[in-house]
Design a protein around this motif. Structure first.
Motif, PDB file in Angstrom:
ATOM      1  N   VAL A   1       0.843  -1.194   0.000  1.00  0.00           N
ATOM      2  CA  VAL A   1       0.000   0.000   0.000  1.00  0.00           C
ATOM      3  C   VAL A   1       0.880   1.246   0.000  1.00  0.00           C
ATOM      4  O   VAL A   1       2.012   1.219   0.473  1.00  0.00           O
ATOM      5  CB  VAL A   1      -0.963  -0.007   1.213  1.00  0.00           C
ATOM      6  CG1 VAL A   1      -0.220   0.174   2.506  1.00  0.00           C
ATOM      7  CG2 VAL A   1      -2.053   1.007   1.078  1.00  0.00           C
ATOM      8  N   ASN A   2       0.335   2.329  -0.512  1.00  0.00           N
ATOM      9  CA  ASN A   2       1.065   3.595  -0.548  1.00  0.00           C
ATOM     10  C   ASN A   2       0.350   4.607   0.345  1.00  0.00           C
ATOM     11  O   ASN A   2      -0.238   5.563  -0.135  1.00  0.00           O
ATOM     12  CB  ASN A   2       1.173   4.108  -1.984  1.00  0.00           C
ATOM     13  CG  ASN A   2       2.091   5.301  -2.097  1.00  0.00           C
ATOM     14  OD1 ASN A   2       2.903   5.548  -1.216  1.00  0.00           O
ATOM     15  ND2 ASN A   2       1.962   6.040  -3.174  1.00  0.00           N
ATOM     16  N   SER A   3       0.374   4.367   1.642  1.00  0.00           N
ATOM     17  CA  SER A   3      -0.285   5.240   2.603  1.00  0.00           C
ATOM     18  C   SER A   3       0.619   5.414   3.809  1.00  0.00           C
ATOM     19  O   SER A   3       0.956   4.437   4.488  1.00  0.00           O
ATOM     20  CB  SER A   3      -1.620   4.638   3.040  1.00  0.00           C
ATOM     21  OG  SER A   3      -2.121   5.299   4.176  1.00  0.00           O
ATOM     22  N   LYS A   4       1.014   6.649   4.074  1.00  0.00           N
ATOM     23  CA  LYS A   4       1.914   6.903   5.206  1.00  0.00           C
ATOM     24  C   LYS A   4       1.275   6.528   6.534  1.00  0.00           C
ATOM     25  O   LYS A   4       1.957   6.076   7.452  1.00  0.00           O
ATOM     26  CB  LYS A   4       2.348   8.361   5.201  1.00  0.00           C
ATOM     27  CG  LYS A   4       3.278   8.673   4.061  1.00  0.00           C
ATOM     28  CD  LYS A   4       3.796  10.084   4.133  1.00  0.00           C
ATOM     29  CE  LYS A   4       4.726  10.309   2.951  1.00  0.00           C
ATOM     30  NZ  LYS A   4       5.396  11.581   2.993  1.00  0.00           N
ATOM     31  N   VAL A   5      -0.038   6.693   6.643  1.00  0.00           N
ATOM     32  CA  VAL A   5      -0.721   6.347   7.895  1.00  0.00           C
ATOM     33  C   VAL A   5      -0.657   4.835   8.131  1.00  0.00           C
ATOM     34  O   VAL A   5      -0.364   4.383   9.239  1.00  0.00           O
ATOM     35  CB  VAL A   5      -2.191   6.838   7.871  1.00  0.00           C
ATOM     36  CG1 VAL A   5      -2.915   6.414   9.130  1.00  0.00           C
ATOM     37  CG2 VAL A   5      -2.244   8.341   7.699  1.00  0.00           C
ATOM     38  N   VAL A   6      -0.911   4.057   7.087  1.00  0.00           N
ATOM     39  CA  VAL A   6      -0.837   2.599   7.207  1.00  0.00           C
ATOM     40  C   VAL A   6       0.585   2.185   7.565  1.00  0.00           C
ATOM     41  O   VAL A   6       0.797   1.339   8.447  1.00  0.00           O
ATOM     42  CB  VAL A   6      -1.306   1.901   5.908  1.00  0.00           C
ATOM     43  CG1 VAL A   6      -1.017   0.415   5.959  1.00  0.00           C
ATOM     44  CG2 VAL A   6      -2.781   2.146   5.666  1.00  0.00           C
ATOM     45  N   LEU A   7       1.565   2.785   6.904  1.00  0.00           N
ATOM     46  CA  LEU A   7       2.962   2.450   7.179  1.00  0.00           C
ATOM     47  C   LEU A   7       3.320   2.742   8.631  1.00  0.00           C
ATOM     48  O   LEU A   7       4.020   1.965   9.274  1.00  0.00           O
ATOM     49  CB  LEU A   7       3.896   3.230   6.251  1.00  0.00           C
ATOM     50  CG  LEU A   7       3.692   3.045   4.746  1.00  0.00           C
ATOM     51  CD1 LEU A   7       4.701   3.870   3.962  1.00  0.00           C
ATOM     52  CD2 LEU A   7       3.764   1.601   4.342  1.00  0.00           C
ATOM     53  N   CYS A   8       2.819   3.838   9.155  1.00  0.00           N
ATOM     54  CA  CYS A   8       3.070   4.210  10.549  1.00  0.00           C
ATOM     55  C   CYS A   8       2.423   3.198  11.506  1.00  0.00           C
ATOM     56  O   CYS A   8       3.039   2.786  12.491  1.00  0.00           O
ATOM     57  CB  CYS A   8       2.537   5.609  10.812  1.00  0.00           C
ATOM     58  SG  CYS A   8       2.914   6.204  12.465  1.00  0.00           S
ATOM     59  N   ILE A   9       1.206   2.782  11.209  1.00  0.00           N
ATOM     60  CA  ILE A   9       0.516   1.797  12.065  1.00  0.00           C
ATOM     61  C   ILE A   9       1.279   0.479  12.069  1.00  0.00           C
ATOM     62  O   ILE A   9       1.499  -0.130  13.120  1.00  0.00           O
ATOM     63  CB  ILE A   9      -0.944   1.588  11.607  1.00  0.00           C
ATOM     64  CG1 ILE A   9      -1.760   2.862  11.834  1.00  0.00           C
ATOM     65  CG2 ILE A   9      -1.578   0.409  12.343  1.00  0.00           C
ATOM     66  CD1 ILE A   9      -3.141   2.823  11.199  1.00  0.00           C
ATOM     67  N   VAL A  10       1.704   0.032  10.881  1.00  0.00           N
ATOM     68  CA  VAL A  10       2.449  -1.228  10.783  1.00  0.00           C
ATOM     69  C   VAL A  10       3.760  -1.139  11.558  1.00  0.00           C
ATOM     70  O   VAL A  10       4.120  -2.042  12.313  1.00  0.00           O
ATOM     71  CB  VAL A  10       2.704  -1.607   9.303  1.00  0.00           C
ATOM     72  CG1 VAL A  10       3.651  -2.792   9.197  1.00  0.00           C
ATOM     73  CG2 VAL A  10       1.394  -1.928   8.600  1.00  0.00           C
ATOM     74  N   GLY A  11       4.486  -0.043  11.396  1.00  0.00           N
ATOM     75  CA  GLY A  11       5.749   0.142  12.116  1.00  0.00           C
ATOM     76  C   GLY A  11       5.557   0.139  13.619  1.00  0.00           C
ATOM     77  O   GLY A  11       6.314  -0.503  14.359  1.00  0.00           O
ATOM     78  N   THR A  12       4.539   0.849  14.092  1.00  0.00           N
ATOM     79  CA  THR A  12       4.252   0.897  15.527  1.00  0.00           C
ATOM     80  C   THR A  12       3.867  -0.487  16.046  1.00  0.00           C
ATOM     81  O   THR A  12       4.300  -0.904  17.123  1.00  0.00           O
ATOM     82  CB  THR A  12       3.121   1.902  15.814  1.00  0.00           C
ATOM     83  OG1 THR A  12       3.515   3.181  15.328  1.00  0.00           O
ATOM     84  CG2 THR A  12       2.822   1.988  17.293  1.00  0.00           C
ATOM     85  N   TYR A  13       3.070  -1.204  15.273  1.00  0.00           N
ATOM     86  CA  TYR A  13       2.652  -2.545  15.662  1.00  0.00           C
ATOM     87  C   TYR A  13       3.864  -3.442  15.927  1.00  0.00           C
ATOM     88  O   TYR A  13       3.966  -4.088  16.969  1.00  0.00           O
ATOM     89  CB  TYR A  13       1.769  -3.159  14.567  1.00  0.00           C
ATOM     90  CG  TYR A  13       1.460  -4.615  14.789  1.00  0.00           C
ATOM     91  CD1 TYR A  13       0.420  -4.989  15.624  1.00  0.00           C
ATOM     92  CD2 TYR A  13       2.217  -5.617  14.186  1.00  0.00           C
ATOM     93  CE1 TYR A  13       0.139  -6.327  15.851  1.00  0.00           C
ATOM     94  CE2 TYR A  13       1.941  -6.950  14.406  1.00  0.00           C
ATOM     95  CZ  TYR A  13       0.907  -7.300  15.229  1.00  0.00           C
ATOM     96  OH  TYR A  13       0.632  -8.620  15.455  1.00  0.00           O
TER      97      TYR A  13
END
Length: 151
Positions: A80-92
């Motif tokens: 996916v190309n979404s910074k919000v999704v990337l941030c959630i995945v990284g935090t997870y």
């Protein structure tokens, strides 16, 4: 039914229950996360894909674990190309990375219980962990304002 078939069924039921409990927990988490947002649900889908790779019990999977934890944001760009999704995945993966060590110890202990012929104790511990502790705690922390980080 013959005695041999009954013994086979008795031996098969504990592993069937053990394999079902994590799936019940994942279904619960999916339902809980789906109430949050489409973005959170997309991030959950990506984390599940990465975790399926990590769950393989080989040494190469351990190397993959380090790569996923360290580079989860960059790897998420494959999906996916979404910074919000990337941030959630990284935090997870930052939050759960310690849990992978504890999960390995727990799986060894449960495997030992099964190996010495005490699958009922192993099932009890799995039910206690997933259904009595994890699911209510996820629900409670999510609704107490911790949101996705609570899950």
């Amino acid at each position: 039914m013959s005695w041999g078939i009954l013994q086979l069924i008795q031996k098969a039921i504990p592993p069937i229950i053990q394999q079902s409990i994590p799936s019940i927990s994942t279904t619960f988490l999916t339902a809980l996360i789906s109430t949050s947002s489409v973005t959170a649900f997309a991030a959950f889908g990506i984390t599940e894909k990465f975790e399926m790779c990590i769950r393989v019990r080989l040494w190469s999977a351990r190397i993959l674990l380090v790569l996923v934890i360290g580079f989860s944001k960059r790897l998420s760009c494959l999906f996916v190309n979404s910074k919000v999704v990337l941030c959630i995945v990284g935090t997870y993966f930052l939050i759960v990375s310690v849990g992978y060590i504890l999960n390995t110890v727990t799986n060894c202990y449960l495997g030992a219980l099964n190996g010495i012929g005490k699958p009922s104790k192993s099932i009890f511990l799995m039910i206690f962990y997933y259904i009595v502790v994890q699911m209510p705690l996820d629900y409670l922390l999510y609704h107490l304002g911790f949101g996705l980080n609570g899950i």
